[in-house]
Design a protein around this motif. Structure first.
Motif, PDB file in Angstrom:
ATOM      1  N   PRO A   1      -1.885 -12.262  -6.520  1.00  0.00           N
ATOM      2  CA  PRO A   1      -2.201 -12.387  -5.093  1.00  0.00           C
ATOM      3  C   PRO A   1      -1.905 -11.123  -4.295  1.00  0.00           C
ATOM      4  CG  PRO A   1      -1.086 -14.361  -5.868  1.00  0.00           C
ATOM      5  CD  PRO A   1      -1.005 -13.360  -6.983  1.00  0.00           C
ATOM      6  N   TRP A   2      -0.860 -10.382  -4.682  1.00  0.00           N
ATOM      7  CA  TRP A   2      -0.550  -9.147  -3.966  1.00  0.00           C
ATOM      8  C   TRP A   2      -1.588  -8.058  -4.246  1.00  0.00           C
ATOM      9  CZ3 TRP A   2       2.183  -9.137   0.119  1.00  0.00           C
ATOM     10  CH2 TRP A   2       3.213 -10.056   0.286  1.00  0.00           C
ATOM     11  N   LEU A   3      -2.152  -8.064  -5.444  1.00  0.00           N
ATOM     12  CA  LEU A   3      -3.246  -7.130  -5.719  1.00  0.00           C
ATOM     13  C   LEU A   3      -4.457  -7.466  -4.854  1.00  0.00           C
ATOM     14  CD1 LEU A   3      -1.393  -6.565  -8.204  1.00  0.00           C
ATOM     15  CD2 LEU A   3      -3.470  -6.226  -9.523  1.00  0.00           C
ATOM     16  N   HIS A   4      -4.722  -8.748  -4.709  1.00  0.00           N
ATOM     17  CA  HIS A   4      -5.831  -9.159  -3.846  1.00  0.00           C
ATOM     18  C   HIS A   4      -5.566  -8.786  -2.387  1.00  0.00           C
ATOM     19  CE1 HIS A   4      -7.308 -12.380  -6.922  1.00  0.00           C
ATOM     20  NE2 HIS A   4      -7.879 -11.209  -7.121  1.00  0.00           N
ATOM     21  N   VAL A   5      -4.319  -8.919  -1.941  1.00  0.00           N
ATOM     22  CA  VAL A   5      -3.971  -8.504  -0.580  1.00  0.00           C
ATOM     23  C   VAL A   5      -4.238  -7.011  -0.397  1.00  0.00           C
ATOM     24  CG1 VAL A   5      -2.054  -8.131   1.026  1.00  0.00           C
ATOM     25  CG2 VAL A   5      -2.289 -10.322  -0.135  1.00  0.00           C
ATOM     26  N   ALA A   6      -3.807  -6.209  -1.371  1.00  0.00           N
ATOM     27  CA  ALA A   6      -4.014  -4.761  -1.283  1.00  0.00           C
ATOM     28  C   ALA A   6      -5.497  -4.422  -1.210  1.00  0.00           C
ATOM     29  CB  ALA A   6      -3.365  -4.068  -2.474  1.00  0.00           C
ATOM     30  N   LEU A   7      -6.329  -5.188  -1.906  1.00  0.00           N
ATOM     31  CA  LEU A   7      -7.776  -4.985  -1.826  1.00  0.00           C
ATOM     32  C   LEU A   7      -8.299  -5.324  -0.438  1.00  0.00           C
ATOM     33  CD1 LEU A   7      -8.764  -6.535  -5.274  1.00  0.00           C
ATOM     34  CD2 LEU A   7      -8.999  -4.124  -4.653  1.00  0.00           C
ATOM     35  N   ARG A   8      -7.853  -6.460   0.099  1.00  0.00           N
ATOM     36  CA  ARG A   8      -8.322  -6.868   1.426  1.00  0.00           C
ATOM     37  C   ARG A   8      -7.875  -5.901   2.511  1.00  0.00           C
ATOM     38  NH1 ARG A   8      -6.211 -11.913   0.036  1.00  0.00           N
ATOM     39  NH2 ARG A   8      -4.689 -11.780   1.745  1.00  0.00           N
ATOM     40  N   LYS A   9      -6.667  -5.361   2.354  1.00  0.00           N
ATOM     41  CA  LYS A   9      -6.119  -4.444   3.350  1.00  0.00           C
ATOM     42  C   LYS A   9      -6.588  -3.003   3.141  1.00  0.00           C
ATOM     43  CE  LYS A   9      -3.681  -7.334   5.770  1.00  0.00           C
ATOM     44  NZ  LYS A   9      -3.943  -7.530   7.212  1.00  0.00           N
ATOM     45  N   LYS A  10      -7.463  -2.812   2.173  1.00  0.00           N
ATOM     46  CA  LYS A  10      -8.046  -1.503   1.875  1.00  0.00           C
ATOM     47  C   LYS A  10      -7.002  -0.465   1.462  1.00  0.00           C
ATOM     48  CE  LYS A  10     -11.978  -2.364   4.920  1.00  0.00           C
ATOM     49  NZ  LYS A  10     -12.801  -1.889   6.049  1.00  0.00           N
TER      50      LYS A  10
ATOM     51  N   LEU B   1       4.381 -15.822  -1.035  1.00  0.00           N
ATOM     52  CA  LEU B   1       4.429 -15.036   0.196  1.00  0.00           C
ATOM     53  C   LEU B   1       3.143 -14.262   0.449  1.00  0.00           C
ATOM     54  CD1 LEU B   1       8.099 -13.700   0.285  1.00  0.00           C
ATOM     55  CD2 LEU B   1       7.115 -15.716   1.374  1.00  0.00           C
ATOM     56  N   ALA B   2       2.384 -13.962  -0.596  1.00  0.00           N
ATOM     57  CA  ALA B   2       1.115 -13.262  -0.395  1.00  0.00           C
ATOM     58  C   ALA B   2       0.092 -14.140   0.320  1.00  0.00           C
ATOM     59  CB  ALA B   2       0.554 -12.786  -1.734  1.00  0.00           C
ATOM     60  N   LEU B   3       0.372 -15.436   0.423  1.00  0.00           N
ATOM     61  CA  LEU B   3      -0.512 -16.350   1.136  1.00  0.00           C
ATOM     62  C   LEU B   3      -0.046 -16.598   2.564  1.00  0.00           C
ATOM     63  CD1 LEU B   3      -1.066 -18.989  -1.697  1.00  0.00           C
ATOM     64  CD2 LEU B   3      -2.355 -16.892  -1.235  1.00  0.00           C
ATOM     65  N   ASP B   4       1.040 -15.952   2.967  1.00  0.00           N
ATOM     66  CA  ASP B   4       1.620 -16.108   4.292  1.00  0.00           C
ATOM     67  C   ASP B   4       1.183 -14.924   5.153  1.00  0.00           C
ATOM     68  OD1 ASP B   4       3.501 -15.767   6.497  1.00  0.00           O
ATOM     69  OD2 ASP B   4       4.735 -17.292   5.529  1.00  0.00           O
ATOM     70  N   ALA B   5       0.432 -15.196   6.209  1.00  0.00           N
ATOM     71  CA  ALA B   5      -0.133 -14.119   7.041  1.00  0.00           C
ATOM     72  C   ALA B   5       0.948 -13.239   7.640  1.00  0.00           C
ATOM     73  CB  ALA B   5      -1.000 -14.713   8.143  1.00  0.00           C
ATOM     74  N   ALA B   6       2.066 -13.830   8.050  1.00  0.00           N
ATOM     75  CA  ALA B   6       3.140 -13.041   8.652  1.00  0.00           C
ATOM     76  C   ALA B   6       3.770 -12.101   7.629  1.00  0.00           C
ATOM     77  CB  ALA B   6       4.206 -13.964   9.249  1.00  0.00           C
ATOM     78  N   GLU B   7       3.974 -12.588   6.403  1.00  0.00           N
ATOM     79  CA  GLU B   7       4.552 -11.743   5.361  1.00  0.00           C
ATOM     80  C   GLU B   7       3.589 -10.629   4.973  1.00  0.00           C
ATOM     81  OE1 GLU B   7       7.511 -11.767   4.471  1.00  0.00           O
ATOM     82  OE2 GLU B   7       8.317 -13.767   4.830  1.00  0.00           O
ATOM     83  N   VAL B   8       2.310 -10.948   4.925  1.00  0.00           N
ATOM     84  CA  VAL B   8       1.307  -9.923   4.602  1.00  0.00           C
ATOM     85  C   VAL B   8       1.286  -8.843   5.673  1.00  0.00           C
ATOM     86  CG1 VAL B   8      -1.178  -9.491   4.389  1.00  0.00           C
ATOM     87  CG2 VAL B   8      -0.128 -11.417   3.175  1.00  0.00           C
ATOM     88  N   ALA B   9       1.407  -9.244   6.948  1.00  0.00           N
ATOM     89  CA  ALA B   9       1.416  -8.264   8.039  1.00  0.00           C
ATOM     90  C   ALA B   9       2.630  -7.351   7.940  1.00  0.00           C
ATOM     91  CB  ALA B   9       1.395  -8.981   9.385  1.00  0.00           C
ATOM     92  N   ARG B  10       3.770  -7.910   7.517  1.00  0.00           N
ATOM     93  CA  ARG B  10       4.961  -7.070   7.336  1.00  0.00           C
ATOM     94  C   ARG B  10       4.809  -6.146   6.133  1.00  0.00           C
ATOM     95  NH1 ARG B  10       7.795 -11.533   9.721  1.00  0.00           N
ATOM     96  NH2 ARG B  10       7.771 -12.761   7.795  1.00  0.00           N
TER      97      ARG B  10
END
Length: 327
Positions: free
Chosen positions: A61-70, A308-317
């Motif tokens: 999930p964190w790899l997917h977050v990094a992709l979404r966040k460019k 935590l990778a599914l938590d918008a607040a944690e992703v923003a941090r």
């Protein structure tokens, strides 16, 4: 730790009564939370991010977050996988790859999930090259370079076209023409210099059992919750040996300072019995410190519960808006 390694999420007694998704851990950090570790090194225009997970597939999930966040491009990523196991098991049901959350749930429920999370990234076109940096005691795949195609077979399973014994024994090899296939270069090495000779965007993925690994099924006869012979076991046995092993890792990592990884993931792998519980906290602390000394001032998200990778607040941090690159 191919599909042979049937591991329950309750294999060891580290789970709280509330279940594997609500663990509270002691040691380095008191709970699953994103922490900002400040160091004296110069501030980079984009601060290094480290995701620490317990089960290795929770890095996905964190790899997917990094992709979404460019923080990463969508294609042609190089994964440097530092681990005692290749983690190249194939999903029995490729339809799980269609939606990320469905895939996360599938991996959670699969007894093989800890080793099935990499090929979906290749299949979706994100990763085109993978380097498995293995310890000398790991012998699942011989050192060398392999071009491997992954795709869907006629039964809807994810398969590869490589006849390496690792894939044949795992029933992941297929002679069919695979549907929606993608090609990946796999380099297997025991050399830090070779593994860290990277170009372009890359991910540094570290499993702590690379430094100290145990066979959680040692002493269990075949066919009694065990489907294979001995699994890799070796590495450091005490704190001093761990310190020396991580020091060597850090020294080699300096060669990548001019092209740092876009993301660092660290898997503890203690709950399933691969990394010794008595050493895992020490190894976690030392690896995080080593990465911080090389690249400077990381953000660390300790996501041992895996959500935590599914938590918008944690992703923003974890991925705040990047500062402008200094001129």
């Amino acid at each position: 730790r191919a599909a042979h390694a049937v591991v329950s999420h309750r294999f060891l007694s580290f789970e709280s009564s509330a279940g594997p998704r609500s663990l509270a851990w002691r040691g380095v950090g008191s709970s699953s939370s994103c922490q900002l570790l400040r160091r004296d090194q110069p501030h980079r225009w984009r601060r290094m991010f480290i995701a620490v997970v317990e089960d290795h597939h929770d890095a996905l999930p964190w790899l997917h977050v990094a992709l979404r966040k460019k923080a990463l491009p969508l294609t042609d990523i190089h994964l440097v996988h530092v681990d005692a196991h290749p983690d190249l098991g194939c999903l029995r049901d490729a339809s799980a790859i269609k939606a990320p959350r469905a895939l996360y749930d599938f991996l959670d429920e699969s007894e093989y999930g800890i080793c099935e999370w990499i090929w979906p990234l290749v299949f979706k076109g994100h990763i085109s090259k993978m380097t498995w940096l293995k310890p000398a005691f790991a012998d699942q795949i011989n050192c060398g370079s392999y071009d491997i195609t992954v795709g869907i077979d006629s039964m809807g399973a994810l398969k590869v076209d490589s006849p390496l014994s690792y894939f044949v024994e795992d029933k992941a090899f297929s002679q069919e023409v695979l549907r929606d296939s993608k090609r990946c270069r796999l380099d297997v090495t025991e050399s830090y210099k070779e593994a860290f000779s990277v170009e372009g965007p890359w991910i540094l993925d570290v499993c702590l059992d690379f430094f100290s690994c145990r066979d959680p099924f040692a002493g269990i006869p075949l066919n009694e919750s065990r489907l294979t012979g001995p699994l890799p076991s070796g590495g450091c046995n005490d704190v001093d040996a761990c310190a020396s092993a991580v020091d060597a890792f850090e020294a080699a990592l300096h060669s990548t300072k001019s092209n740092p990884p876009a993301l660092v993931t660290v898997a503890r792998s203690a709950r399933d019995g691969y990394c010794p519980p008595a050493l895992v906290d020490e190894l976690e602390r030392r690896v995080i410190d080593a990465v911080g000394r090389v690249y400077g001032d990381p953000r660390v998200c300790r996501d041992v519960g895996g959500r935590l990778a599914l938590d918008a607040a944690e992703v923003a941090r974890a991925f705040p808006p990047a500062r402008k690159r200094p001129r």
